[in-house]
Design a protein around this motif. Sequence first.
Motif, PDB file in Angstrom:
ATOM      1  N   GLY A  66       0.844   7.670  -8.735  1.00  0.00           N
ATOM      2  CA  GLY A  66      -0.897   6.773  -8.616  1.00  0.00           C
ATOM      3  C   GLY A  66      -1.171   6.689  -9.630  1.00  0.00           C
ATOM      4  O   GLY A  66      -2.465   6.137 -10.267  1.00  0.00           O
ATOM      5  N   ASP A  67       0.493   6.263 -11.215  1.00  0.00           N
ATOM      6  CA  ASP A  67      -0.484   6.285 -11.952  1.00  0.00           C
ATOM      7  C   ASP A  67       0.806   4.601 -12.772  1.00  0.00           C
ATOM      8  O   ASP A  67       0.634   3.817 -14.013  1.00  0.00           O
ATOM      9  N   GLY A  68       0.348   3.595 -11.596  1.00  0.00           N
ATOM     10  CA  GLY A  68       1.104   2.540 -11.836  1.00  0.00           C
ATOM     11  C   GLY A  68       2.971   2.306 -12.197  1.00  0.00           C
ATOM     12  O   GLY A  68       3.482   1.482 -12.240  1.00  0.00           O
ATOM     13  N   THR A  69       3.265   3.637 -11.803  1.00  0.00           N
ATOM     14  CA  THR A  69       4.414   4.125 -11.525  1.00  0.00           C
ATOM     15  C   THR A  69       5.114   4.289 -10.675  1.00  0.00           C
ATOM     16  O   THR A  69       4.244   4.481  -9.402  1.00  0.00           O
ATOM     17  N   VAL A  70       6.476   4.246 -10.468  1.00  0.00           N
ATOM     18  CA  VAL A  70       6.997   4.632  -8.742  1.00  0.00           C
ATOM     19  C   VAL A  70       8.420   5.543  -9.102  1.00  0.00           C
ATOM     20  O   VAL A  70       9.563   5.026  -9.964  1.00  0.00           O
TER      21      VAL A  70
END
Length: 105
Positions: free
Chosen positions: A33-37
């Motif tokens: 949810g913060d641009g990372t996986v």
Amino acid sequence: MKKLLILCLLAAMLTLSVQAFAHSPLMSCFDNGDGTVTCEGGFSDGSSAAGVSMHVKGADGNVLIEGKMNQDSEFTFNKPEGAYTVVFDAGEGHSVVIDGSNIVE
């Protein structure tokens, strides 16, 4: 005839022992949810995936990001723009591919 029976028993024991040591790769990924996986991996026998190669590929199949699972069997990367797949590559017959569209929060 007795030798044939013994040979068959040895073959069966070898086959069963190979299956006992076999392990399947496992991986799950989630969007932070913060641009990372973050992807977590391992094997069905409980062994660690630390050091396993990871690839993030674009829709054209080109590798966008490469890395390895860390000591906790995790791999975190910046979520690419557009379609992508994540590949857990532990060698021949031991890979898992997850389509980016299936990775959710």
